[in-house]
Write a protein that holds these residues in place. Sequence first.
Motif, PDB file in Angstrom:
ATOM      1  N   ASP A 139       0.676  -1.760   0.279  1.00  0.00           N
ATOM      2  CA  ASP A 139       0.526  -0.282   0.069  1.00  0.00           C
ATOM      3  C   ASP A 139       0.892   1.446   0.079  1.00  0.00           C
ATOM      4  OD1 ASP A 139      -2.039  -1.636   0.386  1.00  0.00           O
ATOM      5  OD2 ASP A 139      -1.999  -1.061   2.301  1.00  0.00           O
ATOM      6  N   ALA A 140       1.586   1.423   0.926  1.00  0.00           N
ATOM      7  CA  ALA A 140       2.776   3.026   0.948  1.00  0.00           C
ATOM      8  C   ALA A 140       4.019   2.591  -0.565  1.00  0.00           C
ATOM      9  CB  ALA A 140       3.559   2.224   2.183  1.00  0.00           C
ATOM     10  N   LEU A 141       4.174   1.803  -1.694  1.00  0.00           N
ATOM     11  CA  LEU A 141       4.871   1.501  -2.778  1.00  0.00           C
ATOM     12  C   LEU A 141       3.589   2.262  -4.233  1.00  0.00           C
ATOM     13  CD1 LEU A 141       6.357   1.026  -5.138  1.00  0.00           C
ATOM     14  CD2 LEU A 141       6.138  -1.063  -4.788  1.00  0.00           C
ATOM     15  N   LEU A 142       2.436   1.922  -3.348  1.00  0.00           N
ATOM     16  CA  LEU A 142       1.344   2.638  -4.731  1.00  0.00           C
ATOM     17  C   LEU A 142       0.922   3.943  -4.046  1.00  0.00           C
ATOM     18  CD1 LEU A 142      -1.526  -0.154  -4.980  1.00  0.00           C
ATOM     19  CD2 LEU A 142       0.759   0.116  -5.940  1.00  0.00           C
ATOM     20  N   ALA A 143       0.839   3.754  -2.915  1.00  0.00           N
ATOM     21  CA  ALA A 143       0.526   5.883  -2.465  1.00  0.00           C
ATOM     22  C   ALA A 143       1.962   6.632  -2.724  1.00  0.00           C
ATOM     23  CB  ALA A 143       0.371   5.405  -0.909  1.00  0.00           C
ATOM     24  N   SER A 144       3.101   6.568  -2.853  1.00  0.00           N
ATOM     25  CA  SER A 144       3.946   7.145  -3.416  1.00  0.00           C
ATOM     26  C   SER A 144       4.016   7.457  -4.764  1.00  0.00           C
ATOM     27  CB  SER A 144       5.267   6.616  -2.877  1.00  0.00           C
ATOM     28  OG  SER A 144       6.337   6.795  -2.411  1.00  0.00           O
ATOM     29  N   PRO A 145       4.055   8.686  -5.104  1.00  0.00           N
ATOM     30  CA  PRO A 145       3.812   9.176  -6.787  1.00  0.00           C
ATOM     31  C   PRO A 145       5.364   8.987  -7.447  1.00  0.00           C
ATOM     32  CG  PRO A 145       2.756  10.813  -5.826  1.00  0.00           C
ATOM     33  CD  PRO A 145       3.515   9.792  -4.520  1.00  0.00           C
ATOM     34  N   ALA A 146       6.598   9.364  -6.244  1.00  0.00           N
ATOM     35  CA  ALA A 146       7.956   9.396  -6.878  1.00  0.00           C
ATOM     36  C   ALA A 146       8.416   7.865  -6.418  1.00  0.00           C
ATOM     37  CB  ALA A 146       8.199  10.226  -5.487  1.00  0.00           C
ATOM     38  N   LEU A 147       8.020   6.941  -5.382  1.00  0.00           N
ATOM     39  CA  LEU A 147       8.871   6.178  -5.879  1.00  0.00           C
ATOM     40  C   LEU A 147       8.152   5.382  -7.434  1.00  0.00           C
ATOM     41  CD1 LEU A 147       8.671   3.909  -2.498  1.00  0.00           C
ATOM     42  CD2 LEU A 147      10.453   4.605  -4.288  1.00  0.00           C
ATOM     43  N   SER A 363      -2.983   7.773 -10.805  1.00  0.00           N
ATOM     44  CA  SER A 363      -4.118   6.558 -10.740  1.00  0.00           C
ATOM     45  C   SER A 363      -4.726   5.930  -8.948  1.00  0.00           C
ATOM     46  CB  SER A 363      -4.641   6.001 -11.622  1.00  0.00           C
ATOM     47  OG  SER A 363      -4.643   6.580 -12.352  1.00  0.00           O
ATOM     48  N   PHE A 364      -3.203   6.263  -8.430  1.00  0.00           N
ATOM     49  CA  PHE A 364      -2.892   4.772  -7.278  1.00  0.00           C
ATOM     50  C   PHE A 364      -3.144   5.513  -5.779  1.00  0.00           C
ATOM     51  CE2 PHE A 364      -1.730   1.804 -10.385  1.00  0.00           C
ATOM     52  CZ  PHE A 364      -2.223   0.837 -10.315  1.00  0.00           C
ATOM     53  N   ASN A 365      -2.791   7.078  -5.938  1.00  0.00           N
ATOM     54  CA  ASN A 365      -2.661   7.775  -5.137  1.00  0.00           C
ATOM     55  C   ASN A 365      -3.472   8.850  -5.016  1.00  0.00           C
ATOM     56  OD1 ASN A 365      -0.293   9.653  -6.827  1.00  0.00           O
ATOM     57  ND2 ASN A 365       0.316   6.745  -6.391  1.00  0.00           N
ATOM     58  N   ILE A 366      -2.789   9.841  -5.714  1.00  0.00           N
ATOM     59  CA  ILE A 366      -3.526  11.281  -5.311  1.00  0.00           C
ATOM     60  C   ILE A 366      -4.207  11.189  -6.089  1.00  0.00           C
ATOM     61  CG2 ILE A 366      -1.624  13.531  -4.682  1.00  0.00           C
ATOM     62  CD1 ILE A 366      -0.368  13.525  -7.878  1.00  0.00           C
ATOM     63  N   TYR A 367      -4.621  11.165  -7.585  1.00  0.00           N
ATOM     64  CA  TYR A 367      -6.007  10.752  -8.487  1.00  0.00           C
ATOM     65  C   TYR A 367      -6.685   9.776  -8.551  1.00  0.00           C
ATOM     66  CZ  TYR A 367      -4.327  15.865  -9.407  1.00  0.00           C
ATOM     67  OH  TYR A 367      -3.700  16.725  -9.786  1.00  0.00           O
ATOM     68  N   ALA A 368      -6.538   9.243  -7.197  1.00  0.00           N
ATOM     69  CA  ALA A 368      -7.535   7.784  -7.091  1.00  0.00           C
ATOM     70  C   ALA A 368      -8.836   7.984  -7.120  1.00  0.00           C
ATOM     71  CB  ALA A 368      -7.123   7.007  -5.711  1.00  0.00           C
ATOM     72  N   GLU A 369      -8.996   9.334  -6.560  1.00  0.00           N
ATOM     73  CA  GLU A 369     -10.804   9.397  -7.648  1.00  0.00           C
ATOM     74  C   GLU A 369     -10.845  10.787  -7.807  1.00  0.00           C
ATOM     75  OE1 GLU A 369     -11.957   9.459  -2.513  1.00  0.00           O
ATOM     76  OE2 GLU A 369     -12.342   7.161  -4.194  1.00  0.00           O
ATOM     77  N   GLY A 370     -11.487  11.363  -8.033  1.00  0.00           N
ATOM     78  CA  GLY A 370     -12.724  13.142  -8.349  1.00  0.00           C
ATOM     79  C   GLY A 370     -11.591  13.193  -9.305  1.00  0.00           C
ATOM     80  N   THR A 371     -11.246  12.629 -10.938  1.00  0.00           N
ATOM     81  CA  THR A 371     -10.790  13.327 -11.827  1.00  0.00           C
ATOM     82  C   THR A 371     -11.707  13.728 -12.568  1.00  0.00           C
ATOM     83  OG1 THR A 371     -10.450  11.147 -12.830  1.00  0.00           O
ATOM     84  CG2 THR A 371      -8.569  11.659 -10.915  1.00  0.00           C
ATOM     85  N   ILE A 372     -11.317  13.975 -14.052  1.00  0.00           N
ATOM     86  CA  ILE A 372     -11.967  13.583 -14.815  1.00  0.00           C
ATOM     87  C   ILE A 372     -12.672  12.070 -15.271  1.00  0.00           C
ATOM     88  CG2 ILE A 372     -10.639  14.289 -16.520  1.00  0.00           C
ATOM     89  CD1 ILE A 372     -13.056  15.902 -17.862  1.00  0.00           C
ATOM     90  N   PHE A 373     -11.549  12.142 -15.312  1.00  0.00           N
ATOM     91  CA  PHE A 373     -12.134  10.002 -16.174  1.00  0.00           C
ATOM     92  C   PHE A 373     -13.241   9.793 -14.803  1.00  0.00           C
ATOM     93  CE2 PHE A 373      -7.814  10.997 -16.969  1.00  0.00           C
ATOM     94  CZ  PHE A 373      -8.057  10.734 -18.464  1.00  0.00           C
TER      95      PHE A 373
END
Length: 481
Positions: A139-147, A363-373
């Motif tokens: 989960d931590a991996l998916l939460a990190s856009p940088a990694l 898509s796995f973190n900061i924009y996992a929801e609420g986007t135009i998609f």
Amino acid sequence: MSTHNVWTHKGTFLLAAVGSAVGLGNLWRFPYLTGENGGGAFILVYALTIFAVGIPILIAETMLGRNSRQSPIMGMRYLTRTHNTSRAWESIGWLGAASAFLILSFYSVIAGWAIHYTWQMLTGSLSGADAETIGAGFDALLASPALLTLYHTLFIIASGLIVAMGIHRGIESGLRIMMPALFVILLLVLGYGVANGDFGAAARFLFTFNIADLSLEGWLAAMGQSFFTLSLGMGAIMAYGAYMSSEASLTRTAVAVAFVDTAVAMVAGLAIFSLVFGAGLSPGQGPGLMFVTLPMAFAEMPLGALIGGVFFILVLGAAISSSISLIEPVAAFLVERFDLTRPQAVTTMVVASWALGLLTVVSFNIYAEGTIFHALFGRSAFDFIELLTNIFMPLGGLLIALFAGWALTHAEVMKEMRTSETWFSIWRFLVRFVAPAAVAFVFLRSIPQIEGYLIPTIGALVIVGAFAAGRTFLIDHSQEQ
Ligand code: PFF
């Protein structure tokens, strides 16, 4: 610099096609789909589709490549001209290029996870870790856009470098080392699974065919998987076919590719499920099966860090040999059409696909929801891109089957296949009718995942249109037979 060359050895096409086919689809997707869909029954449908639909389309796609000896887009342009068909068939090339570009963008992100786990395994940071720690790590991996971006970048650069070196120095020599190494490592992990896991439970799970276990969903997933795993409908096989020696047997090669691809999936399944059952874990974990469940098994076993590290290196090798086949068709097109050098062409494709991959990353973190998609399609950018490829790939396969089945003359096909009339007739019946019908089935079923009825209707029209196009534009040639 020409892209119209031929592989150095008669057998290299086989190596390259196997490299393309064997990838995340076999090692990650196949086991988790099998686990989710009841084991043996899923495998039965998957194997039937590989042989009745996959192999005929594989032959068709290679044939179009070898006949035109150009990149898929330019090759289809040439074929429509020489076969007096509508230029609309060129869409096979464009559709393939679009799918390659889209698939590479997310394939690279997912393959990047394997870099992470290779590192984690080899440094021993997961040794002795419990299930919760490992799950939290994922989960931590998916939460990190940088990694995720870092791994995505590393993976795509490595793939690009191999293709930029050209088909001989880059792709051929890369594959010649990677593919055998891959098989050896896979057998090693299987050996370990047999010795230390529960091989009996794995074999029972995979080879007890109880068709009643299989839902409609499972049937469809099995068919979809057989296209993805053979890299069909994308131009990847067509691009490699363009470099195939005229002497190599098409039929035998296609059967061999399908056989090796299936064997790798089975061995991967046996190895993974031996470890999973041996560790008392559940097979129906979903996409996390390889990236979460396996590290749990590796964490518990002696020498787990080493075996795990080796295993994830294998995953990376398989993913790279697939991703280079996603870059090649587009790069070859850019070289042929715009006279770019190979490194320039590869850079263009890779940079564009890398940028698109950032959408998957977020898509796995900061924009996992609420986007135009989400607003427009009810899903994340990653899910949307994956859905698009799930539509483009079967559509590409359908068009390839129709074009090869209806446009190529009897003489042309016989020159390529060099087989008996009986085999020719069986093949042509399969590509003309059986494969399109099966693809249409998968295709139509994959679309209603988008809510509502509009798109299924459009899909049905497209398919009916493709059949009509097959008849209308190719009528001259079907009369010759
Ligand atoms: N066949 C690859 C796999 O199983 O991982 C995925 C893939 C590669 C699909 C290349 C399509 C393609 F053109």
